[in-house]
Motif scaffolding. Structure first.
Motif, PDB file in Angstrom:
ATOM      1  N   ALA B 131     -17.651  34.266-110.343  1.00  0.00           N
ATOM      2  CA  ALA B 131     -18.446  33.041-110.372  1.00  0.00           C
ATOM      3  C   ALA B 131     -18.265  32.273-109.078  1.00  0.00           C
ATOM      4  O   ALA B 131     -17.282  32.455-108.351  1.00  0.00           O
ATOM      5  N   THR B 132     -19.253  31.418-108.805  1.00  0.00           N
ATOM      6  CA  THR B 132     -19.129  30.421-107.756  1.00  0.00           C
ATOM      7  C   THR B 132     -18.965  29.097-108.471  1.00  0.00           C
ATOM      8  O   THR B 132     -19.832  28.710-109.255  1.00  0.00           O
ATOM      9  N   THR B 133     -17.846  28.427-108.252  1.00  0.00           N
ATOM     10  CA  THR B 133     -17.644  27.159-108.953  1.00  0.00           C
ATOM     11  C   THR B 133     -16.801  26.217-108.095  1.00  0.00           C
ATOM     12  O   THR B 133     -16.590  26.473-106.915  1.00  0.00           O
ATOM     13  N   ILE B 134     -16.338  25.121-108.717  1.00  0.00           N
ATOM     14  CA  ILE B 134     -15.570  24.128-107.965  1.00  0.00           C
ATOM     15  C   ILE B 134     -14.074  24.411-108.135  1.00  0.00           C
ATOM     16  O   ILE B 134     -13.597  24.565-109.262  1.00  0.00           O
ATOM     17  N   ILE B 135     -13.363  24.482-107.038  1.00  0.00           N
ATOM     18  CA  ILE B 135     -11.912  24.655-107.074  1.00  0.00           C
ATOM     19  C   ILE B 135     -11.299  23.405-106.449  1.00  0.00           C
ATOM     20  O   ILE B 135     -11.777  22.931-105.424  1.00  0.00           O
ATOM     21  N   TYR B 136     -10.278  22.847-107.093  1.00  0.00           N
ATOM     22  CA  TYR B 136      -9.691  21.621-106.549  1.00  0.00           C
ATOM     23  C   TYR B 136      -8.174  21.684-106.580  1.00  0.00           C
ATOM     24  O   TYR B 136      -7.577  22.496-107.289  1.00  0.00           O
ATOM     25  N   ASN B 137      -7.583  20.803-105.791  1.00  0.00           N
ATOM     26  CA  ASN B 137      -6.137  20.700-105.714  1.00  0.00           C
ATOM     27  C   ASN B 137      -5.670  19.751-106.823  1.00  0.00           C
ATOM     28  O   ASN B 137      -5.989  18.566-106.815  1.00  0.00           O
ATOM     29  N   LYS B 138      -4.907  20.283-107.786  1.00  0.00           N
ATOM     30  CA  LYS B 138      -4.482  19.498-108.952  1.00  0.00           C
ATOM     31  C   LYS B 138      -3.614  18.309-108.556  1.00  0.00           C
ATOM     32  O   LYS B 138      -3.581  17.289-109.242  1.00  0.00           O
ATOM     33  N   ASP B 139      -2.879  18.449-107.442  1.00  0.00           N
ATOM     34  CA  ASP B 139      -1.970  17.382-107.037  1.00  0.00           C
ATOM     35  C   ASP B 139      -2.695  16.187-106.442  1.00  0.00           C
ATOM     36  O   ASP B 139      -2.241  15.049-106.564  1.00  0.00           O
ATOM     37  N   THR B 140      -3.808  16.425-105.756  1.00  0.00           N
ATOM     38  CA  THR B 140      -4.484  15.314-105.083  1.00  0.00           C
ATOM     39  C   THR B 140      -5.716  14.836-105.847  1.00  0.00           C
ATOM     40  O   THR B 140      -6.159  13.713-105.651  1.00  0.00           O
ATOM     41  N   VAL B 141      -6.284  15.694-106.692  1.00  0.00           N
ATOM     42  CA  VAL B 141      -7.463  15.295-107.478  1.00  0.00           C
ATOM     43  C   VAL B 141      -6.991  15.114-108.916  1.00  0.00           C
ATOM     44  O   VAL B 141      -6.679  16.081-109.602  1.00  0.00           O
ATOM     45  N   THR B 142      -6.921  13.844-109.339  1.00  0.00           N
ATOM     46  CA  THR B 142      -6.334  13.591-110.666  1.00  0.00           C
ATOM     47  C   THR B 142      -7.326  13.802-111.799  1.00  0.00           C
ATOM     48  O   THR B 142      -6.977  14.340-112.839  1.00  0.00           O
ATOM     49  N   THR B 143      -8.594  13.355-111.583  1.00  0.00           N
ATOM     50  CA  THR B 143      -9.586  13.606-112.624  1.00  0.00           C
ATOM     51  C   THR B 143     -10.388  14.838-112.237  1.00  0.00           C
ATOM     52  O   THR B 143     -11.046  14.848-111.192  1.00  0.00           O
ATOM     53  N   PRO B 144     -10.325  15.881-113.076  1.00  0.00           N
ATOM     54  CA  PRO B 144     -11.031  17.110-112.733  1.00  0.00           C
ATOM     55  C   PRO B 144     -12.524  16.870-112.571  1.00  0.00           C
ATOM     56  O   PRO B 144     -13.118  16.124-113.347  1.00  0.00           O
ATOM     57  N   PRO B 145     -13.129  17.441-111.533  1.00  0.00           N
ATOM     58  CA  PRO B 145     -14.566  17.298-111.340  1.00  0.00           C
ATOM     59  C   PRO B 145     -15.336  17.938-112.499  1.00  0.00           C
ATOM     60  O   PRO B 145     -14.859  18.900-113.103  1.00  0.00           O
ATOM     61  N   THR B 146     -16.507  17.362-112.808  1.00  0.00           N
ATOM     62  CA  THR B 146     -17.282  17.894-113.925  1.00  0.00           C
ATOM     63  C   THR B 146     -18.684  18.302-113.505  1.00  0.00           C
ATOM     64  O   THR B 146     -19.412  18.891-114.289  1.00  0.00           O
ATOM     65  N   SER B 147     -19.064  17.946-112.278  1.00  0.00           N
ATOM     66  CA  SER B 147     -20.439  18.227-111.870  1.00  0.00           C
ATOM     67  C   SER B 147     -20.455  18.628-110.396  1.00  0.00           C
ATOM     68  O   SER B 147     -19.555  18.280-109.632  1.00  0.00           O
ATOM     69  N   TRP B 148     -21.498  19.352-110.001  1.00  0.00           N
ATOM     70  CA  TRP B 148     -21.657  19.678-108.571  1.00  0.00           C
ATOM     71  C   TRP B 148     -21.731  18.383-107.771  1.00  0.00           C
ATOM     72  O   TRP B 148     -21.338  18.331-106.612  1.00  0.00           O
ATOM     73  N   ASN B 149     -22.244  17.307-108.427  1.00  0.00           N
ATOM     74  CA  ASN B 149     -22.396  16.031-107.743  1.00  0.00           C
ATOM     75  C   ASN B 149     -21.067  15.452-107.262  1.00  0.00           C
ATOM     76  O   ASN B 149     -21.026  14.697-106.294  1.00  0.00           O
TER      77      ASN B 149
END
Lengths: 283, 342
Positions: B131-149
């Motif tokens: 898949a192509t999706t959103i990957i984030y750094n758990k330590d710096t991004v506290t609220t997980p992204p929910t949209s491409w926006n």
């Protein structure tokens, strides 16, 4: 007559190799460059079109990349010349004890792989690279400077990589300038700068021409360094041709671009060598 | 006399050297992707295959586009026997007549494979689901992204990376954003307009998937459009990464395996593909590579299921028609080069 025939016989093995390995494959690409590419289906071998060439002139993006490539070639050549001439002069005219270490310093980078040297520049120039980190730590800048993926990065990288070629050419040319001529000019009351400008510089013109052409051609056809330091965002002709072939699978466009690059290179070399020869009084 | 016996001896020696070669001429050349992918292909597919058949597999690394280009360059007599490529490129090769259609009767695991995996006329089969999706750094991004926006949120400005269109994530992200903005496959202007500022402010447009690992490691980015499988591998190696599946739907990737035309090893190639489709080997690969299997009989561990799209995320996933995409990609790429990159 006989000497001509001997000459032809002597170079014929080389001619054969060049023809088989270089000319024939190139000629095979000529028909491809006139064919139409249909995305998803492949190259239409029954078609015949000039569109691939026309696009190079009509498409603004292609035009920009062509001009950018030629501009980059000229700028890198100029900076190699400006940076290389003093070094070459020092090697030939300076203290003989310095000759070997200086020559080694110039040649040493050539022993390293191109990818390694380009990667070295990435380490230095990237957003969190050595240069930006230093400048930020010193408090000179707040946000990292964009040193890569633009003209700056390519200029730095390519100048560094092709400088040795220029220096070696200039060293050879400077060694051919007899010291007596310079001495004679000084005796006749010329200042040191005037001797350099009126005697040394024109006499090294063949080296300047050869070095400039070499650096120019290497720069505009360079692929690895522009790929690594320019990324996908800053395209030059070589990377564009690579993309047409390898990413878009559009071989006709790639071939047309390759021929355009080859022809413009030959034209620029012809023009510049004519101009320089006239300046040096060789024509 | 002497020269004759010498000749005889030479022939004998040559015979001894050549003989074992004739017996083990079973050599299969595989076009594979690089990085952790190649290591896991070796561990889960190549090793069992070599053990079972006694043949050796040689791998040639490259991207889908590079493999497709080299299969075409050697049209009909490819130096690769089997080749991995994303489905749009597999379709392109199939349309150009560069692939040998698969013979399901030679694939014992074929009945266990999900229907969507097979190409038209069985020209190829998907070997896994990514898949192509959103990957984030758990330590710096506290609220997980929910949209491409969320990627366009000003708080991430200059801390984002997206892929160049030359890679799968590049055009798939464009397709997803375009759909979100109300565009259609025929009209990608809304997507192009939306992405342009993001592309220009992003740290870099990566062209190789593994470049993103370094960006996360050096702390240059907080969030990326990337592959959950690569993120899973990186997370296993200690990076604090997590995958988020946007409500609009992630985009599905079907890396396929196919047989290149001109191979002299059709049977062996089928055996290799059968090895890839085997449930145990699929599980091994999915667990190591954090990627979805295509064999229905595979059950994944919780660790892998957390990263691989499942349930709702899988249902929402956008699957683009590879036939359609193969025809559209050059045009998309041209627009990208002209409008997004400048």
């Amino acid at each position: 007559m006989k000497s001509l025939r001997t000459g032809v016989l002597l170079v014929s093995p080389l001619l054969l190799v060049l023809a088989a390995a270089f000319v024939v494959p190139l000629l095979l690409l000529v028909p491809t460059s006139f064919q139409e590419y249909r995305p998803g289906a492949g190259i239409a071998t029954d078609s015949w079109t000039f569109a691939n060439y026309a696009r190079i002139f009509t498409d603004e993006f292609y035009r920009e990349v062509v001009l950018r490539t030629i501009g980059l070639g000229t700028a890198v050549t100029a900076s190699c010349l400006v940076l290389g001439y003093p070094v070459a002069y020092l090697i030939v005219r300076g203290d003989p004890r310095w000759r070997l270490p200086l020559t080694l310093l110039v040649i040493f980078p050539l022993m390293l792989n191109l990818v390694v040297r380009s990667f070295g520049w990435i380490v230095l120039l990237t957003n969190r690279g050595v240069v930006n980190n230093l400048l930020i730590d010193l408090g000179l800048i707040e946000r990292p400077l964009r040193l890569m993926f633009n003209m700056t990065g390519l200029m730095i990288g390519l100048t560094h990589i092709y400088l040795p070629f220029m220096v070696l050419m200039l060293v050879a040319a400077l060694q051919n300038v007899p010291r007596d001529v310079e001495a004679a000019a000084s005796t006749l009351g010329s200042s040191r700068f005037h001797v350099f400008r009126a005697v040394t510089l024109p006499l090294t013109a063949p080296g300047i021409i050869a070095g400039s052409i070499l650096v120019f051609v290497l720069t505009i056809s360079a692929l690895v360094t522009p790929r690594m330091l320019g990324g996908p965002t800053y395209q030059v002709m070589a990377t564009l041709i690579y993309d047409e072939y390898m990413q878009l699978l559009d071989w006709p466009s790639g071939s047309a671009l390759s021929f355009a690059l080859a022809i413009s290179t030959i034209f620029i070399i012809w023009l510049s060598s004519r101009m320089t020869r006239r300046w040096a009084g060789l024509a | 006399m002497k020269s004759q016996s010498l000749l005889a001896a030479a022939t004998a020696i040559a015979g001894v050297i050549a003989a074992p070669h004739a017996a083990t001429a079973q050599e299969l050349v595989l076009g594979s992707f690089g990085g952790s992918f190649a290591d896991n292909v070796t561990a889960c597919y190549i090793e069992p295959f070599q053990e079972a058949t006694g043949a050796t597999v040689i791998t040639k690394l490259g991207s889908s586009a590079q493999h497709a280009a080299s299969v075409r360059a050697t049209a009909g007599q490819s130096d690769m026997d089997v080749v991995f490529a994303d489905d749009a490129f597999a379709v392109q090769m199939a349309n150009e007549g560069l692939l040998v259609p698969l013979d399901r009767s030679k694939l014992s695991n074929a009945p266990e494979i999900i229907d969507g995996a097979w190409g038209t006329n069985d020209a190829y089969v998907a070997a896994m689901l990514g898949a192509t999706t959103i990957i984030y750094n758990k330590d710096t991004v506290t609220t997980p992204p929910t949209s491409w926006n969320d990627l366009f949120d000003p708080k991430y400005e200059g801390r984002v990376t997206i892929g160049d269109i030359s890679g799968t994530t590049g055009w798939q992200f464009l397709a997803a954003v375009n759909q979100m903005e109300g565009g259609t496959l025929d009209d990608i202007t809304p997507g192009v307009e939306k992405i342009k500022p993001l592309a220009q402010s992003s740290v870099l447009l990566y062209s190789q998937a593994d470049q993103v690992v370094a960006l996360f490691e050096r702390g240059e980015i907080d969030i990326a459009v990337w592959y959950p499988d690569r993120a899973g591998v990186a997370a296993k190696n200690g990076l604090p990464l997590a995958a988020a599946y946007p409500v609009e739907g992630a985009v599905g990737i079907r890396p396929t395996i196919a047989i290149a035309k001109g191979t002299s090893q059709e049977d062996l190639a089928h055996k290799f593909i059968d090895t890839i489709l085997d449930a145990d080997n699929q599980k091994c690969f999915s667990e190591r590579q954090f990627i979805g299997p295509v064999n229905k009989n595979v059950t994944l561990s919780d660790e892998v299921s957390a990263i691989v799209p499942t349930g709702e995320a899988l249902e929402k996933m956008l699957f683009l028609d590879p036939n359609d995409m193969a025809a559209r990609l050059p045009e998309w790429t041209r627009r990208w080069q002209r409008e997004v990159l400048r």
